[in-house]
Design an enzyme around this catalytic site. Structure first.
Site, PDB file in Angstrom:
ATOM      1  N   HIS A   1       8.141  -7.290  -3.661  1.00  0.00           N
ATOM      2  CA  HIS A   1       6.867  -7.740  -4.257  1.00  0.00           C
ATOM      3  C   HIS A   1       7.038  -9.083  -4.954  1.00  0.00           C
ATOM      4  O   HIS A   1       7.526  -9.145  -6.085  1.00  0.00           O
ATOM      5  CB  HIS A   1       6.351  -6.668  -5.226  1.00  0.00           C
ATOM      6  CG  HIS A   1       5.856  -5.463  -4.505  1.00  0.00           C
ATOM      7  ND1 HIS A   1       4.546  -5.324  -4.112  1.00  0.00           N
ATOM      8  CD2 HIS A   1       6.508  -4.378  -4.040  1.00  0.00           C
ATOM      9  CE1 HIS A   1       4.396  -4.182  -3.455  1.00  0.00           C
ATOM     10  NE2 HIS A   1       5.582  -3.592  -3.397  1.00  0.00           N
TER      11      HIS A   1
ATOM     12  N   CYS B   1       5.417  -5.989   1.646  1.00  0.00           N
ATOM     13  CA  CYS B   1       5.719  -4.557   1.631  1.00  0.00           C
ATOM     14  C   CYS B   1       5.017  -3.855   2.807  1.00  0.00           C
ATOM     15  O   CYS B   1       5.333  -4.123   3.957  1.00  0.00           O
ATOM     16  CB  CYS B   1       5.348  -3.958   0.274  1.00  0.00           C
ATOM     17  SG  CYS B   1       6.093  -2.351   0.012  1.00  0.00           S
ATOM     18  N   TYR B   2       4.014  -2.994   2.530  1.00  0.00           N
ATOM     19  CA  TYR B   2       3.316  -2.344   3.653  1.00  0.00           C
ATOM     20  C   TYR B   2       2.760  -3.403   4.603  1.00  0.00           C
ATOM     21  O   TYR B   2       2.753  -3.211   5.826  1.00  0.00           O
ATOM     22  CB  TYR B   2       2.171  -1.472   3.112  1.00  0.00           C
ATOM     23  CG  TYR B   2       1.363  -0.780   4.204  1.00  0.00           C
ATOM     24  CD1 TYR B   2       1.729   0.475   4.677  1.00  0.00           C
ATOM     25  CD2 TYR B   2       0.244  -1.400   4.767  1.00  0.00           C
ATOM     26  CE1 TYR B   2       1.002   1.094   5.684  1.00  0.00           C
ATOM     27  CE2 TYR B   2      -0.490  -0.787   5.775  1.00  0.00           C
ATOM     28  CZ  TYR B   2      -0.109   0.465   6.226  1.00  0.00           C
ATOM     29  OH  TYR B   2      -0.828   1.075   7.219  1.00  0.00           O
TER      30      TYR B   2
ATOM     31  N   LYS C   1      -7.706  -9.429 -17.844  1.00  0.00           N
ATOM     32  CA  LYS C   1      -8.069  -9.724 -19.225  1.00  0.00           C
ATOM     33  C   LYS C   1      -7.695 -11.142 -19.659  1.00  0.00           C
ATOM     34  O   LYS C   1      -8.477 -11.840 -20.281  1.00  0.00           O
ATOM     35  CB  LYS C   1      -7.364  -8.712 -20.119  1.00  0.00           C
ATOM     36  CG  LYS C   1      -7.807  -8.722 -21.536  1.00  0.00           C
ATOM     37  CD  LYS C   1      -9.062  -7.923 -21.617  1.00  0.00           C
ATOM     38  CE  LYS C   1      -9.347  -7.290 -22.896  1.00  0.00           C
ATOM     39  NZ  LYS C   1     -10.410  -6.284 -22.739  1.00  0.00           N
TER      40      LYS C   1
ATOM     41  N   GLU D   1       4.716 -10.789  -6.124  1.00  0.00           N
ATOM     42  CA  GLU D   1       3.663 -10.972  -7.123  1.00  0.00           C
ATOM     43  C   GLU D   1       4.022 -10.431  -8.499  1.00  0.00           C
ATOM     44  O   GLU D   1       3.350 -10.733  -9.469  1.00  0.00           O
ATOM     45  CB  GLU D   1       2.351 -10.335  -6.625  1.00  0.00           C
ATOM     46  CG  GLU D   1       2.315  -8.806  -6.544  1.00  0.00           C
ATOM     47  CD  GLU D   1       2.926  -8.248  -5.256  1.00  0.00           C
ATOM     48  OE1 GLU D   1       3.723  -8.943  -4.606  1.00  0.00           O
ATOM     49  OE2 GLU D   1       2.623  -7.084  -4.932  1.00  0.00           O
TER      50      GLU D   1
ATOM     51  N   GLY E   1       0.851  -1.192   0.000  1.00  0.00           N
ATOM     52  CA  GLY E   1       0.000   0.000   0.000  1.00  0.00           C
ATOM     53  C   GLY E   1       0.880   1.233   0.000  1.00  0.00           C
ATOM     54  O   GLY E   1       2.071   1.149   0.308  1.00  0.00           O
TER      55      GLY E   1
ATOM     56  N   ASP F   1     -14.637  -8.643 -23.066  1.00  0.00           N
ATOM     57  CA  ASP F   1     -15.143  -8.673 -21.684  1.00  0.00           C
ATOM     58  C   ASP F   1     -16.668  -8.758 -21.639  1.00  0.00           C
ATOM     59  O   ASP F   1     -17.241  -9.609 -20.962  1.00  0.00           O
ATOM     60  CB  ASP F   1     -14.700  -7.427 -20.903  1.00  0.00           C
ATOM     61  CG  ASP F   1     -13.233  -7.144 -21.085  1.00  0.00           C
ATOM     62  OD1 ASP F   1     -12.501  -8.104 -21.356  1.00  0.00           O
ATOM     63  OD2 ASP F   1     -12.832  -5.979 -20.972  1.00  0.00           O
TER      64      ASP F   1
END
Ligand code: XMP
Length: 536
Positions: A186, A100-101, A392, A188, A73, A244
């Site tokens: 991170h 992280c945060y 997506k 991710e 964050g 979508d």
């Protein structure tokens, strides 16, 4: 259980697995990458949901998570309004990973000390690991990781050990007795080497998660929930011609059949021939019941003289809703069964949500994607947005699973406000014609070069700039067009495409020759961040 080589057996993948329980709950502290964490977990076929950091304990408990991840964050734990979650989540008895945060919040809450770093750490850094941590099992002792933080942990709480450091900071901590872990970097993002393996260690080795989630499972669970949500009602789906909304329509159609009516609106802001071609595709190939509404005059009248990008987006969002409300009234008047038309189906994706509104945490608003932030508060509809938590490429996979034609699935994304956000400044019919001409050349040349499905998006932008040129020995004072071609995995970040020079040259020569009024073509070489993909 740790699945071998990261993939479930074919049999497992094909079977219908769907559980919204016993997965990993991600608590969002407002990080731009929070959903990416959930998606990385889902890629391991383990259910993952994002909840705001302020979620009630009962809401979290209801999902019976086998592990909790605390996201990154933008705040500092010492900020007056720092996002905060109920520390009792740490008493659930399930493993926790702070990223992280999330790690700073964990350390701060348990009595450690966090402080602003002398030097902020952004981008690549080298991580040195201490051997023996379950989280880093099978990971080399030194690897490149990706950071984005100003604060760092300087004193770890009692019972915690430091398991990794970068040159500047404590990079990872753990309390094995409690199964609490923290990483300052991170895991991710793609730029962290072996990030997925570290996450897999947490999911399977530390949390002992079972693979309980796959695409077929998502489809069946979503259909069930749509059926419940819209029992005894009709719905209208706002088709845009893109993947979508087509996937959303196909899902809802499976759930409620003829109770769904699809509406495809010509805003006058579509690409060349798009209205007719897409209408045919939706009707003939997708076999959807589609009403085509030509509302060009209405949209262009409302947009006349408007230059502010956010205003354009809001006007278009409101006009769309007016049209759907009109179609709703017509359907009710024509209805023989008297069922109310209560819902609007939209193909909203996670990146639209995260950049438009602060839905699940305190993330900053970037722009109002018209199908999220551009809608009025007093809509006469409830919303059905079955793809709201997905990216997506996940939606394309769901579409494939549903048997949608590849032609629709590989289509480049196109923003709801259409060419209105690709004409900088006010919108006129003449400018729309110019942009359509240039855009058609860009897309044709990308297709001819065999690059259409390799790039994320390729389009033209009409700039509010005129410049001097020379054509046929005469002076011109014409328009400038920018070509934008980007590569991306999920639209959260994007890089400009290093197109072959001859492709760029063909585009440029054709645009100035074929599109009246254009005498200059430029190529956009900005990535996202700091730019965005669209110019408005
Ligand atoms: P940006 O410009 O925010 O775009 O980097 C990210 C992706 O979203 C698309 N986009 C939209 N899609 N409604 C949509 O459905 C919108 O209002 C909208 N605005 C941008 C954009 O084309 C890119 O793929």
């Amino acid at each position: 259980m740790t699945p071998s080589s990261g993939a479930a057996s074919q049999k497992e993948t094909d079977s219908l697995v769907s559980s919204t329980k016993h997965g990993i709950v991600v608590l969002d502290f407002g990080g731009q990458y929070t959903q990416l964490i959930a998606r990385r977990v889902r890629e391991q076929q383990v259910f993952s949901a994002v909840l705001p950091c302020t979620a009630k304990l009962d809401e979290i408990r209801a999902l019976e998570p086998v592990g909790i991840i605390l996201s990154g964050g933008p705040s500092s734990v010492y900020d007056k309004d720092a996002p905060y979650c109920d520390p009792k989540v740490l008493d659930f008895g399930v493993p926790v990973l702070g990223i992280c945060y999330g790690m700073q919040w964990l350390a701060h809450t348990l009595g450690g000390k966090v402080s602003p770093a002398d030097r902020r750490e952004y981008g690549r850094a080298s991580l040195d690991l201490t051997p023996g941590s379950k989280l880093f099992s099978g990971i080399p002792a030194t690897l490149n990781i990706w950071n984005s933080h100003g604060d760092h942990v300087i004193d770890v709480p009692e019972g915690f050990a430091i398991t990794g450091r970068t040159h500047n900071a404590v990079a990872s901590v753990e309390h094995t007795g409690k199964n609490f872990y923290g990483v300052q970097f991170h895991v991710e993002v793609n730029h962290t080497e072996r990030g997925t393996d570290i996450l897999r260690n947490f999911i399977f080795e530390v949390c002992g998660a079972k693979q309980n989630w796959n695409r077929a499972g998502f489809i069946s669970a979503t259909i069930d929930s749509i059926r419940k949500q819209s029992e005894g009602c009709r719905a209208i789906c706002a088709l845009s011609g893109g993947v979508d909304s087509a996937v959303a329509a196909a899902l809802v159609h499976r759930a409620i059949g003829d109770r769904l009516t699809n509406v495809f609106v010509n805003t006058g802001l579509l690409r060349r021939n798009e209205f007719e071609e897409t209408l045919a595709l939706l009707r003939d190939r997708l076999h959807l019941n589609v009403i085509g509404v030509d509302a060009t005059d209405r949209f262009l009248a409302k947009l006349a003289g408007v230059t502010d990008p956010e205003k354009k987006r809001k006007i278009i969002g409101y006009e769309f809703i007016d049209i759907f409300a009109e179609e709703q009234r017509k359907l009710i008047a024509a209805s023989k069964d008297g069922l109310p038309v209560k819902f609007l189906v939209q193909g909203t994706l996670y990146p639209d949500v995260i950049e438009s509104v602060s839905v699940k945490g305190p993330s900053a608003v970037i722009k109002s994607h018209h199908n999220v932030g551009g809608l009025p508060d007093d809509m006469p509809f409830g919303l059905i947005e079955p793809l709201r938590d997905l990216f997506k490429d996940e939606v394309r996979q769901i579409g494939r699973e549903l048997g949608l034609p590849e032609e629709i699935l590989i289509k480049h994304p196109f923003p709801g406000p259409g060419l209105a956000v690709r004409i900088l400044g006010d919108i006129t019919r003449e400018k729309l014609d110019t942009l359509r001409g240039a855009d058609a050349v860009v897309v044709e040349e990308i297709r001819k070069a065999g690059l259409y499905s390799k790039v994320w998006q390729a389009f033209a932008v009409l700039l509010p700039v005129r410049s001097v040129g020379v054509m046929g020995d005469g002076r011109t004072y014409g328009n400038a067009v920018a070509i934008r071609v980007v590569e991306s995995l999920d639209a959260m970040t994007a890089d400009w495409s290093r197109l072959p020079m001859d492709v760029l040259e063909r585009m440029s020569v054709r645009i100035v020759n074929e599109v009246p009024g254009v005498n200059r073509v430029v190529y956009d070489i900005s990535s996202k961040p700091p730019s965005t993909i669209e110019w408005e």
